[in-house]
Structure formats: structure tokens, C-alpha cells
Scaffold this motif. Structure first.
Motif, short mmCIF file in Angstrom:
data_model
loop_
_atom_site.label_atom_id
_atom_site.label_comp_id
_atom_site.label_asym_id
_atom_site.label_seq_id
_atom_site.Cartn_x
_atom_site.Cartn_y
_atom_site.Cartn_z
N ALA A 196 67.82 60.49 79.17
CA ALA A 196 68.42 59.35 79.89
C ALA A 196 68.36 59.56 81.40
O ALA A 196 67.97 58.64 82.14
N GLY A 197 68.70 60.75 81.87
CA GLY A 197 68.69 61.02 83.31
C GLY A 197 67.30 60.97 83.91
O GLY A 197 67.09 60.40 84.99
N CYS A 237 64.66 59.35 82.67
CA CYS A 237 64.17 57.97 82.62
C CYS A 237 64.84 57.10 83.68
O CYS A 237 64.19 56.23 84.26
N GLU A 238 66.09 57.36 83.96
CA GLU A 238 66.78 56.60 85.02
C GLU A 238 66.15 56.92 86.38
O GLU A 238 65.94 56.01 87.19
N GLY A 241 62.49 55.25 86.37
CA GLY A 241 62.41 53.80 86.27
C GLY A 241 61.48 53.41 85.13
O GLY A 241 60.64 54.18 84.69
N CYS A 244 58.14 55.32 83.39
CA CYS A 244 58.40 55.88 82.06
C CYS A 244 57.30 55.47 81.08
O CYS A 244 56.86 56.27 80.26
N TRP A 304 61.49 55.94 73.97
CA TRP A 304 61.97 55.88 75.36
C TRP A 304 60.96 55.16 76.25
O TRP A 304 61.35 54.49 77.20
N GLU A 361 62.38 51.31 77.41
CA GLU A 361 63.08 51.81 78.60
C GLU A 361 63.72 50.69 79.40
O GLU A 361 64.80 50.85 79.94
N ARG A 387 67.02 49.99 77.89
CA ARG A 387 67.94 51.12 78.05
C ARG A 387 68.54 51.13 79.45
O ARG A 387 69.69 51.46 79.63
N LEU A 388 67.72 50.81 80.46
CA LEU A 388 68.20 50.89 81.84
C LEU A 388 69.00 49.65 82.24
O LEU A 388 69.86 49.74 83.11
N THR A 389 68.71 48.52 81.65
CA THR A 389 69.41 47.30 82.06
C THR A 389 70.50 46.91 81.09
O THR A 389 71.32 46.08 81.41
#
Length: 138
Positions: free
Chosen positions: A107-108, A110-111, A114, A118, A128, A132, A135-137
Motif C-alpha cells: 500500500a505504501g 503504491c501510494e 501513483g 504502478c 495491485w 490501483e 485502491r488509491l481513490t
């Protein structure tokens, strides 16, 4: 900061134990030498390969094993990078060196990268890379 080291005769015995035998129970020379030296010197081992980390957890539970991701995300390393330096370093490690990211760091990482970057990282798990954006939004 990097130097060549030698294995003691005790370390060599550990090394040979790790490389000789059935494939399912043995490691490549690099991982085996790293583990043997770390055990003999009291140092930690920096290993990314899952089989080697699993073997260490099973055979040598007291050995401190870190991944490249652990190293790159350590506070002293993070603070030494300029603006996008860490992002670029992680991206290159993932795309060129095909670094494996432990589950606890996905998670970290990929954050930081971006969603667009990814998707380019084939060494990240497909789930992932493909999802992605959600997951981020989400």
C-alpha cells in the motif's frame, strides 16, 4: 559503505547446508552466503527472495531479515532523498531490478508511485497493478 567479506569455516558449513540438497530446501549462492555471513557475524540479512525469507523464519527465527523495500523506506533513507528521488528509486527497482515488495509495504509503495507508475511495475502483484486507481481513490 560496502565492503567484501569472507566466510569463516563455521559460516561455510552453514552456506553448504543452504546450497546442497533438494531444490525445495536449498537456496541460490547469493542468498545462502548472505544468511551464512549474517548468522556468523550477528548482522542482519537483506534478502528479497521469498523462499529465502521463509527459510530464515523457519530455520533461523532470531536472524533479523529485511527486504530492500524495508531499507528504502527506512526514515534515514527516505529523508536523504530529494523531492521525487525516492519515487524514482522505487520505480527503477521495481521495473529494472524487478524488486519484490513484501505484502506489508504494498500500500505504501503504491501510494508513493501513483496508479500510472504502478501499472508499469510488473514485479508488483497483478491485483495491485490492475486495481490501483480504485485502491488509491476509494
Amino acid at each position: 559503505m560496502i565492503r567484501e567479506v569472507s566466510l569463516s569455516s563455521t559460516d561455510e558449513a552453514v552456506f553448504l547446508d543452504l546450497v546442497a540438497g533438494p531444490t525445495s530446501l536449498t537456496l541460490d549462492d547469493g542468498e545462502a552466503a548472505t544468511i551464512a555471513y549474517a548468522l556468523g557475524s550477528g548482522a542482519g540479512a537483506l534478502i528479497d527472495e521469498r523462499k529465502a525469507t521463509d527459510l530464515c523464519a523457519d530455520r533461523y527465527p532470531a536472524l533479523i531479515v529485511m527486504s530492500t523495500t524495508d531499507l528504502l523506506l527506512a526514515d534515514p533513507i527516505v529523508s536523504s532523498f530529494q523531492a521525487d528521488g525516492l519515487r524514482e528509486c522505487l520505480f527503477l527497482a521495481l521495473t529494472v531490478a524487478r524488486m519484490r515488495v513484501p505484502e506489508r509495504h504494498l500500500a505504501g509503495v503504491c501510494e508513493l508511485l501513483g496508479p500510472d507508475r504502478c501499472r508499469e511495475c510488473r514485479s508488483l502483484p497483478a491485483a495491485w497493478r490492475q486495481s490501483e486507481t480504485s485502491r488509491l481513490t476509494g
